[in-house]
Design an enzyme around this catalytic site. Structure first.
Site, PDB file in Angstrom:
ATOM      1  N   ARG A   1      40.428  29.889  46.486  1.00  0.00           N
ATOM      2  CA  ARG A   1      40.202  31.041  45.604  1.00  0.00           C
ATOM      3  C   ARG A   1      39.730  30.609  44.215  1.00  0.00           C
ATOM      4  O   ARG A   1      40.099  31.214  43.213  1.00  0.00           O
ATOM      5  CB  ARG A   1      41.472  31.889  45.472  1.00  0.00           C
ATOM      6  CG  ARG A   1      41.934  32.543  46.757  1.00  0.00           C
ATOM      7  CD  ARG A   1      41.026  33.728  47.093  1.00  0.00           C
ATOM      8  NE  ARG A   1      41.614  34.546  48.130  1.00  0.00           N
ATOM      9  CZ  ARG A   1      42.208  35.725  47.909  1.00  0.00           C
ATOM     10  NH1 ARG A   1      42.281  36.206  46.714  1.00  0.00           N
ATOM     11  NH2 ARG A   1      42.684  36.406  48.907  1.00  0.00           N
TER      12      ARG A   1
ATOM     13  N   ARG B   1      39.052  36.530  39.894  1.00  0.00           N
ATOM     14  CA  ARG B   1      39.270  37.326  38.686  1.00  0.00           C
ATOM     15  C   ARG B   1      39.842  36.569  37.492  1.00  0.00           C
ATOM     16  O   ARG B   1      39.816  37.074  36.379  1.00  0.00           O
ATOM     17  CB  ARG B   1      40.178  38.509  39.015  1.00  0.00           C
ATOM     18  CG  ARG B   1      39.428  39.628  39.684  1.00  0.00           C
ATOM     19  CD  ARG B   1      40.376  40.677  40.192  1.00  0.00           C
ATOM     20  NE  ARG B   1      41.264  40.110  41.194  1.00  0.00           N
ATOM     21  CZ  ARG B   1      42.024  40.835  42.001  1.00  0.00           C
ATOM     22  NH1 ARG B   1      42.037  42.126  41.912  1.00  0.00           N
ATOM     23  NH2 ARG B   1      42.791  40.240  42.900  1.00  0.00           N
TER      24      ARG B   1
ATOM     25  N   ARG C   1      32.203  41.489  38.588  1.00  0.00           N
ATOM     26  CA  ARG C   1      33.081  42.450  39.268  1.00  0.00           C
ATOM     27  C   ARG C   1      33.149  43.784  38.540  1.00  0.00           C
ATOM     28  O   ARG C   1      33.436  44.813  39.143  1.00  0.00           O
ATOM     29  CB  ARG C   1      34.495  41.873  39.427  1.00  0.00           C
ATOM     30  CG  ARG C   1      34.786  41.230  40.731  1.00  0.00           C
ATOM     31  CD  ARG C   1      34.716  42.181  41.927  1.00  0.00           C
ATOM     32  NE  ARG C   1      36.009  42.727  42.290  1.00  0.00           N
ATOM     33  CZ  ARG C   1      36.304  44.005  42.270  1.00  0.00           C
ATOM     34  NH1 ARG C   1      35.410  44.892  41.885  1.00  0.00           N
ATOM     35  NH2 ARG C   1      37.495  44.428  42.626  1.00  0.00           N
TER      36      ARG C   1
ATOM     37  N   ASP D   1      34.911  36.795  52.365  1.00  0.00           N
ATOM     38  CA  ASP D   1      36.319  37.111  52.604  1.00  0.00           C
ATOM     39  C   ASP D   1      36.615  36.946  54.086  1.00  0.00           C
ATOM     40  O   ASP D   1      35.744  37.159  54.925  1.00  0.00           O
ATOM     41  CB  ASP D   1      36.651  38.540  52.153  1.00  0.00           C
ATOM     42  CG  ASP D   1      38.157  38.752  52.074  1.00  0.00           C
ATOM     43  OD1 ASP D   1      38.730  38.463  51.014  1.00  0.00           O
ATOM     44  OD2 ASP D   1      38.765  39.159  53.084  1.00  0.00           O
TER      45      ASP D   1
ATOM     46  N   TYR E   1      45.954  41.597  60.084  1.00  0.00           N
ATOM     47  CA  TYR E   1      45.347  42.694  59.311  1.00  0.00           C
ATOM     48  C   TYR E   1      44.798  43.780  60.235  1.00  0.00           C
ATOM     49  O   TYR E   1      44.909  44.966  59.961  1.00  0.00           O
ATOM     50  CB  TYR E   1      44.207  42.179  58.427  1.00  0.00           C
ATOM     51  CG  TYR E   1      44.685  41.494  57.164  1.00  0.00           C
ATOM     52  CD1 TYR E   1      45.155  42.238  56.086  1.00  0.00           C
ATOM     53  CD2 TYR E   1      44.655  40.116  57.049  1.00  0.00           C
ATOM     54  CE1 TYR E   1      45.588  41.615  54.928  1.00  0.00           C
ATOM     55  CE2 TYR E   1      45.089  39.474  55.893  1.00  0.00           C
ATOM     56  CZ  TYR E   1      45.561  40.233  54.839  1.00  0.00           C
ATOM     57  OH  TYR E   1      45.984  39.623  53.697  1.00  0.00           O
TER      58      TYR E   1
END
Ligand code: CP3
Length: 359
Positions: free
Chosen positions: A40, A44, A53, A89, A166
């Protein structure tokens, strides 16, 4: 950069940039300094990422290869890491397989029509990565061109268990009630689902290598929820299928799990040239458990990046000391970088790794 004599034979199968220290460490070859990158590493916590973003959603960035390539390169330029990881992702295969995926602000991924019974599995289609996720392949080609051999590019996918969790729960989960429920109460549906999912993920990783990924990582982020006997019966054969397909391409394959200390020997059996370790076990103990015939990646606690510099340095030093200069260590965190991590600490950590490990 490294002793060229040492590369010639062992790296013959890695045609692209075999001298780079990340690729050498994956092959357990000696390096001039321990390679470091962070899971990662694009995200952000970086102002450059936030600027993009602010204008585009995660899925919009990924859908535009130029933007995905730009975001992939941000941490390489800002941090001096030894590898780039493609900006994408693990849930990208979900939509082309037939389910609706959304990232809800502040909540994470949401899948609207989760898999609960055999009829749901029957409606899924096998991923055709070159056409379904052609924008991802294009981003890989763009990144390779822009990196121009400076550092290698890592591709990735989620592992069958983590992606399945998921697709079955419909969102992030703590208990995995529906996922484990399916294993125990409806194994026929579970196995049918894992068949199509592992075939899809295997094809996805192979396609990424064909597009130019020089290593791939399989993220089994939530596998730590499983007891070893359940992993062995319900997950290992499918992870193995994906890992073996990726290994057949000849590039290094990193197999990473979180909270997976008790699963490490089984994860090694499933496959991988490198096994990723989280921070719950000291690196030397994890490596002893796996055996030294495999490379390891890890394992600084991500929270350490919030600590005072002296503590950070001490913890970086500790990981390196436990690796003991043995060929086959890639420095990383034990899991992904957290949202508010101070960028200057991340940059400092990269410098510390290089300085403290210089041979
Ligand atoms: O490592 C990198 O820099 C490459 C990019 C990358 C992303 N996701 C982008 C992303 C990678 C390797 C992933 C993998 C991923 N995605 C995993 C496995 C890794 C891990 O941390 O265990 C998982 C479980 C996911 C699923 C996922 N994607 C979740 C749970 C979330 C929401 C949680 C959150 O942090 O907001 C995402 C969104 C996501 N994927 C973000 C990024 C940078 C956050 C994004 C944003 O809104 O900008």
């Amino acid at each position: 950069m490294n002793n060229p004599q040492a590369t010639s034979v062992a790296s013959a199968q890695w045609v692209d940039e075999p001298q780079l220290r990340f690729l050498r460490a994956c092959q357990r070859l000696p390096v001039d300094a321990t390679p470091v990158w962070f899971m990662r590493q694009a995200g952000r916590y970086m102002p450059e990422y936030r600027a993009i973003r602010d204008r585009f959603s995660l899925l919009e960035i990924v859908a535009q290869p130029e933007l995905a390539a730009e975001v992939t390169l941000q941490p390489v330029n800002a941090l001096g890491v030894d590898a780039a990881i493609l900006f994408a992702d693990i849930l990208l295969p979900v939509e082309p397989m037939g389910l609706k995926l959304e990232f809800v602000k502040g909540e994470g991924p949401l899948i609207h029509d989760p898999i609960r019974r055999l009829a749901d599995v029957a409606r899924l289609r096998t991923l055709q990565p070159h056409t379904d996720l052609g924008h991802v392949m294009e981003a890989i080609r763009l990144v390779r061109k822009e990196l121009d051999g400076k550092v290698p590019l890592i591709g990735f996918s989620g592992a069958p268990f983590t992606v399945a969790s998921y697709m079955i729960e419909g969102e992030a989960s703590r208990e995995y009630l529906h996922t484990k429920g399916m294993m125990y109460a409806d194994p026929q549906t579970w196995h049918a689902f894992m068949e199509i999912l592992s075939e899809s993920l295997a094809a996805y990783l192979v396609a990424q290598v064909e597009a130019g990924a020089q290593a791939v990582q399989l993220f089994d982020s939530w596998v730590g929820a499983l007891a070893p006997h359940d992993y062995a019966e319900f997950v290992l054969p499918y992870s193995r299928r994906v890992l073996q397909a990726a290994l057949t391409t000849g590039v290094p394959v990193i197999h990473f799990g979180v909270g997976a200390t008790t699963l490490l020997p089984l994860m090694k059996q499933a496959g991988g040239s490198v096994i990723g370790l989280d921070w719950r076990l000291p690196l030397d103990q994890g490596w002893d458990l796996l055996g030294h015939d495999v490379a390891v990646q890890g394992n600084l606690d991500p929270i350490t990046l919030f600590a005072p510099t002296a503590i950070l340095r001490q913890r970086v030093q500790d990981v390196l000391q436990r690796a003991a200069g043995r060929p086959g260590h890639i420095f990383n965190l034990g899991h992904g970088i957290l949202k508010n991590t101070p960028v200057e600490n991340v940059r400092a950590a990269v410098e510390m790794v290089h300085e403290l490990s210089a041979r």
